[in-house]
Design a protein around this motif. Sequence first.
Motif, PDB file in Angstrom:
ATOM      1  N   PHE A 190     -72.281  49.463   2.269  1.00 26.17           N
ATOM      2  CA  PHE A 190     -71.354  49.593   3.394  1.00 26.17           C
ATOM      3  C   PHE A 190     -70.508  48.334   3.561  1.00 26.17           C
ATOM      4  O   PHE A 190     -69.373  48.413   4.056  1.00 26.17           O
ATOM      5  CB  PHE A 190     -72.129  49.899   4.674  1.00 26.17           C
ATOM      6  N   ALA A 191     -71.015  47.174   3.148  1.00 27.86           N
ATOM      7  CA  ALA A 191     -70.171  45.972   3.172  1.00 27.86           C
ATOM      8  C   ALA A 191     -69.009  46.132   2.211  1.00 27.86           C
ATOM      9  O   ALA A 191     -67.870  45.741   2.526  1.00 27.86           O
ATOM     10  CB  ALA A 191     -71.014  44.743   2.813  1.00 27.86           C
ATOM     11  N   GLY A 192     -69.249  46.716   1.036  1.00 24.09           N
ATOM     12  CA  GLY A 192     -68.151  46.971   0.110  1.00 24.09           C
ATOM     13  C   GLY A 192     -67.153  47.973   0.667  1.00 24.09           C
ATOM     14  O   GLY A 192     -65.922  47.806   0.493  1.00 24.09           O
ATOM     15  N   LEU A 193     -67.642  49.020   1.360  1.00 24.82           N
ATOM     16  CA  LEU A 193     -66.729  49.986   1.964  1.00 24.82           C
ATOM     17  C   LEU A 193     -65.870  49.348   3.052  1.00 24.82           C
ATOM     18  O   LEU A 193     -64.649  49.592   3.133  1.00 24.82           O
ATOM     19  CB  LEU A 193     -67.535  51.165   2.535  1.00 24.82           C
ATOM     20  N   TYR A 194     -66.485  48.502   3.876  1.00 20.50           N
ATOM     21  CA  TYR A 194     -65.711  47.807   4.909  1.00 20.50           C
ATOM     22  C   TYR A 194     -64.680  46.866   4.285  1.00 20.50           C
ATOM     23  O   TYR A 194     -63.528  46.773   4.743  1.00 20.50           O
ATOM     24  CB  TYR A 194     -66.640  47.022   5.838  1.00 20.50           C
ATOM     25  N   PHE A 195     -65.095  46.159   3.239  1.00 17.23           N
ATOM     26  CA  PHE A 195     -64.193  45.205   2.604  1.00 17.23           C
ATOM     27  C   PHE A 195     -63.003  45.923   1.958  1.00 17.23           C
ATOM     28  O   PHE A 195     -61.846  45.505   2.136  1.00 17.23           O
ATOM     29  CB  PHE A 195     -64.976  44.390   1.562  1.00 17.23           C
ATOM     30  N   PHE A 196     -63.263  46.998   1.203  1.00 16.15           N
ATOM     31  CA  PHE A 196     -62.158  47.714   0.562  1.00 16.15           C
ATOM     32  C   PHE A 196     -61.267  48.416   1.587  1.00 16.15           C
ATOM     33  O   PHE A 196     -60.051  48.536   1.391  1.00 16.15           O
ATOM     34  CB  PHE A 196     -62.711  48.723  -0.454  1.00 16.15           C
ATOM     35  N   ASN A 197     -61.844  48.858   2.672  1.00 11.24           N
ATOM     36  CA  ASN A 197     -61.031  49.465   3.724  1.00 11.24           C
ATOM     37  C   ASN A 197     -60.101  48.450   4.360  1.00 11.24           C
ATOM     38  O   ASN A 197     -58.909  48.711   4.591  1.00 11.24           O
ATOM     39  CB  ASN A 197     -61.929  50.104   4.776  1.00 11.24           C
ATOM     40  N   ALA A 198     -60.634  47.253   4.632  1.00 15.62           N
ATOM     41  CA  ALA A 198     -59.797  46.201   5.216  1.00 15.62           C
ATOM     42  C   ALA A 198     -58.734  45.735   4.231  1.00 15.62           C
ATOM     43  O   ALA A 198     -57.585  45.461   4.608  1.00 15.62           O
ATOM     44  CB  ALA A 198     -60.678  45.038   5.659  1.00 15.62           C
ATOM     45  N   ALA A 199     -59.101  45.637   2.940  1.00  9.87           N
ATOM     46  CA  ALA A 199     -58.122  45.223   1.945  1.00  9.87           C
ATOM     47  C   ALA A 199     -57.046  46.290   1.755  1.00  9.87           C
ATOM     48  O   ALA A 199     -55.866  45.970   1.532  1.00  9.87           O
ATOM     49  CB  ALA A 199     -58.827  44.932   0.619  1.00  9.87           C
ATOM     50  N   PHE A 200     -57.421  47.558   1.829  1.00 10.74           N
ATOM     51  CA  PHE A 200     -56.431  48.631   1.687  1.00 10.74           C
ATOM     52  C   PHE A 200     -55.440  48.649   2.847  1.00 10.74           C
ATOM     53  O   PHE A 200     -54.249  48.937   2.663  1.00 10.74           O
ATOM     54  CB  PHE A 200     -57.165  49.964   1.578  1.00 10.74           C
ATOM     55  N   ARG A 201     -55.913  48.309   4.035  1.00  6.43           N
ATOM     56  CA  ARG A 201     -55.042  48.267   5.202  1.00  6.43           C
ATOM     57  C   ARG A 201     -54.227  46.974   5.272  1.00  6.43           C
ATOM     58  O   ARG A 201     -53.338  46.831   6.103  1.00  6.43           O
ATOM     59  CB  ARG A 201     -55.866  48.399   6.484  1.00  6.43           C
ATOM     60  N   GLY A 202     -54.582  45.982   4.442  1.00  2.65           N
ATOM     61  CA  GLY A 202     -53.859  44.721   4.451  1.00  2.65           C
ATOM     62  C   GLY A 202     -54.313  43.760   5.509  1.00  2.65           C
ATOM     63  O   GLY A 202     -53.600  42.795   5.826  1.00  2.65           O
ATOM     64  N   ASP A 203     -55.511  43.965   6.076  1.00  2.00           N
ATOM     65  CA  ASP A 203     -56.000  43.069   7.127  1.00  2.00           C
ATOM     66  C   ASP A 203     -56.450  41.738   6.563  1.00  2.00           C
ATOM     67  O   ASP A 203     -56.467  40.723   7.276  1.00  2.00           O
ATOM     68  CB  ASP A 203     -57.163  43.723   7.870  1.00  2.00           C
ATOM     69  N   LEU A 204     -56.828  41.693   5.284  1.00  2.77           N
ATOM     70  CA  LEU A 204     -57.320  40.437   4.715  1.00  2.77           C
ATOM     71  C   LEU A 204     -56.193  39.480   4.394  1.00  2.77           C
ATOM     72  O   LEU A 204     -56.439  38.274   4.218  1.00  2.77           O
ATOM     73  CB  LEU A 204     -58.117  40.722   3.437  1.00  2.77           C
ATOM     74  N   GLU A 205     -54.947  39.953   4.295  1.00  4.33           N
ATOM     75  CA  GLU A 205     -53.827  39.069   3.997  1.00  4.33           C
ATOM     76  C   GLU A 205     -53.408  38.263   5.212  1.00  4.33           C
ATOM     77  O   GLU A 205     -52.719  37.260   5.087  1.00  4.33           O
ATOM     78  CB  GLU A 205     -52.649  39.890   3.495  1.00  4.33           C
ATOM     79  N   GLN A 206     -53.761  38.709   6.376  1.00  2.00           N
ATOM     80  CA  GLN A 206     -53.438  37.983   7.596  1.00  2.00           C
ATOM     81  C   GLN A 206     -54.602  37.104   8.000  1.00  2.00           C
ATOM     82  O   GLN A 206     -55.764  37.462   7.835  1.00  2.00           O
ATOM     83  CB  GLN A 206     -53.116  38.961   8.725  1.00  2.00           C
ATOM     84  N   GLU A 207     -54.301  35.958   8.524  1.00  7.53           N
ATOM     85  CA  GLU A 207     -55.314  35.019   8.979  1.00  7.53           C
ATOM     86  C   GLU A 207     -55.454  35.168  10.481  1.00  7.53           C
ATOM     87  O   GLU A 207     -54.491  34.944  11.235  1.00  7.53           O
ATOM     88  CB  GLU A 207     -54.943  33.577   8.621  1.00  7.53           C
ATOM     89  N   HIS A 208     -56.617  35.548  10.919  1.00  2.00           N
ATOM     90  CA  HIS A 208     -56.886  35.712  12.342  1.00  2.00           C
ATOM     91  C   HIS A 208     -58.069  34.831  12.697  1.00  2.00           C
ATOM     92  O   HIS A 208     -59.001  34.672  11.915  1.00  2.00           O
ATOM     93  CB  HIS A 208     -57.222  37.163  12.673  1.00  2.00           C
ATOM     94  N   HIS A 209     -58.001  34.293  13.852  1.00  2.00           N
ATOM     95  CA  HIS A 209     -59.089  33.456  14.354  1.00  2.00           C
ATOM     96  C   HIS A 209     -59.917  34.269  15.324  1.00  2.00           C
ATOM     97  O   HIS A 209     -59.416  35.191  15.998  1.00  2.00           O
ATOM     98  CB  HIS A 209     -58.533  32.203  15.030  1.00  2.00           C
ATOM     99  N   LEU A 210     -61.140  33.896  15.427  1.00  2.00           N
ATOM    100  CA  LEU A 210     -62.044  34.653  16.294  1.00  2.00           C
ATOM    101  C   LEU A 210     -61.701  34.492  17.764  1.00  2.00           C
ATOM    102  O   LEU A 210     -61.963  35.386  18.564  1.00  2.00           O
ATOM    103  CB  LEU A 210     -63.507  34.199  16.045  1.00  2.00           C
ATOM    104  N   ASP A 211     -61.099  33.343  18.137  1.00  2.00           N
ATOM    105  CA  ASP A 211     -60.770  33.116  19.544  1.00  2.00           C
ATOM    106  C   ASP A 211     -59.363  33.579  19.888  1.00  2.00           C
ATOM    107  O   ASP A 211     -58.852  33.292  20.979  1.00  2.00           O
ATOM    108  CB  ASP A 211     -60.940  31.632  19.885  1.00  2.00           C
ATOM    109  N   THR A 212     -58.667  34.283  19.006  1.00  2.00           N
ATOM    110  CA  THR A 212     -57.329  34.786  19.291  1.00  2.00           C
ATOM    111  C   THR A 212     -57.430  35.970  20.232  1.00  2.00           C
ATOM    112  O   THR A 212     -58.226  36.886  19.987  1.00  2.00           O
ATOM    113  CB  THR A 212     -56.635  35.205  18.002  1.00  2.00           C
ATOM    114  N   PRO A 213     -56.695  35.995  21.313  1.00  2.00           N
ATOM    115  CA  PRO A 213     -56.766  37.142  22.238  1.00  2.00           C
ATOM    116  C   PRO A 213     -56.320  38.420  21.565  1.00  2.00           C
ATOM    117  O   PRO A 213     -55.474  38.425  20.673  1.00  2.00           O
ATOM    118  CB  PRO A 213     -55.835  36.734  23.382  1.00  2.00           C
ATOM    119  N   ALA A 214     -56.881  39.526  22.020  1.00  2.00           N
ATOM    120  CA  ALA A 214     -56.612  40.813  21.375  1.00  2.00           C
ATOM    121  C   ALA A 214     -55.208  41.303  21.648  1.00  2.00           C
ATOM    122  O   ALA A 214     -54.625  42.019  20.835  1.00  2.00           O
ATOM    123  CB  ALA A 214     -57.624  41.858  21.862  1.00  2.00           C
ATOM    124  N   ASN A 215     -54.591  40.923  22.826  1.00  2.00           N
ATOM    125  CA  ASN A 215     -53.242  41.394  23.143  1.00  2.00           C
ATOM    126  C   ASN A 215     -52.163  40.684  22.344  1.00  2.00           C
ATOM    127  O   ASN A 215     -50.993  41.035  22.429  1.00  2.00           O
ATOM    128  CB  ASN A 215     -52.959  41.222  24.634  1.00  2.00           C
TER     129      ASN A 215
END
Length: 508
Positions: A190-215
């Motif tokens: 399931f870690a591989g499924l989550y990783f490939f899903n995020a990579a397919f959506r392009g979420d891994l190309e963006q750098e997000h910080h954990l303390d960044t507000p959701a809005n």
Amino acid sequence: LPLPDIMPGTFPELATAKRRHKSTTDIPYRGNVCLLPPSPLGFTETEQNFLRRCSLRETKSVSRSPRHALSVPNMGTNSPLRVFHSSPLHSAPLSPAQSNISSATREMERLAKARSKLLESESNQTPTLPPETREQLRYVSKDGKCRVNLCHISERGRFMSDIFTSFVDLQYRWFLFVFMMCYITTWFLFAGLYFFNAAFRGDLEQEHHLDTPANHFVDQTPCYLGVDGFISALLFSVETQRTIGYGSRTVSPTCHEGVLLVMIQCIVGSMIDALMVGCMFAKISRPKKRAETLLFSRTCVIANRDDQLCLMFRLGDLRESHMVDAKVRAKLIKSRQTAEGEFLPLEQTEIDLGYETGSDRLFLVEPQVIQHNIDSNSPLWELGPDQLRRQQFEIIVILEGIVEATMMCQAKTSYIETEIEWGARFEPCMTLEKGSFRVDLRRFHTTYQVPLPHCSASQAHQFMTLSDQKLQSHKSGQDLETWMEGATEEDKTKQPSYGFIIGNIQEE
């Protein structure tokens, strides 16, 4: 033609000949006996040599052929030709179907059947093996392990159909390995499924910080918050399946495939938990080690009890939590050959321990001596001390019972012919001290010798029958002599009568 078991190796056609019956101990033949009749049967000399089946070392052209004493009946000192001609098979009438067969074929068939009818003689049976070799040939070891290995199993899928029992029967090291691999495999899957899903959506190309507000991410909301690589996806998989929930990594409600993967992982994790916990509980709760606290005597003894020859052994329980509904049974393991020549390896024969009288059901609080009456129905009826040293057999003892608060328990042991003492008894190990019974386990295996005739139960029964007949005949002879003496004295003391009076007539 029906060829015998062992053929000479002088012809290339017989270079790959093998014995049909294989046993653990092979011994050479003794003497010089041949089973073929001396008269020719319509064959040339070469064909007769080809078909000759000799039990012993013949001339230079015949090699020495080993055999096993249990698989091939012994000829003894009788002439095989006399046995062949006196066999009922030799004079049996032929059926119409057999009339077309040549005389040589019929002779060979009769020889094979006559050979299978022969029994082992008492003077030449299985030889005594060294203790180390005989110990390796046990069917069941002293600690209860069956020495039978199954090989060439073609249908392995049968084990997977009962996967629960297959897991429980695994050894602990393999069981723990499968236990850990089930969880680790699902985590990485399931870690591989989550990783490939995020990579397919392009979420891994963006750098997000954990303390960044959701809005802040109104236009581009990542599917998995806090997942920026495979390691973070693995941590998210572990937290999801184990319901840890640190709160830093979540799935976005706008990511439908992410929500579906989380649901599937939760269901799969619950199924794995149920299966693994159930297998672990069944594995731990099995009373397999309960047999370690059940004692069996090292040897069996044969002695008289209540004027009956008995085979006896002792068993006991070391725990204070006693077994419920304990039962004991025994089997005799021995190879033999049928009258038709079929070899039966390790045939099992039941040994009666009191099934009809209920003596096999035990209240196992203190050590008990279990006995088997050697009567005419016993497989040990014709076994004496001399035959005991020449035979090869094994007695399997099985103790079954229900362990308190768990399940069925079974303990096994075995006794070979060298572990049976003729003319011995077990020493008493229970005493009464200070108002309670005390069991001295130091005497559990101790035996002492008692006088016992060196003959089998069958021979002793025949001797007692002859003795009773002689005693009855002698008693009848004494009664007849006593009656004759009384009649003679009565005739002497009788007064002569000179008239036919009424008193004399009534007396007569």
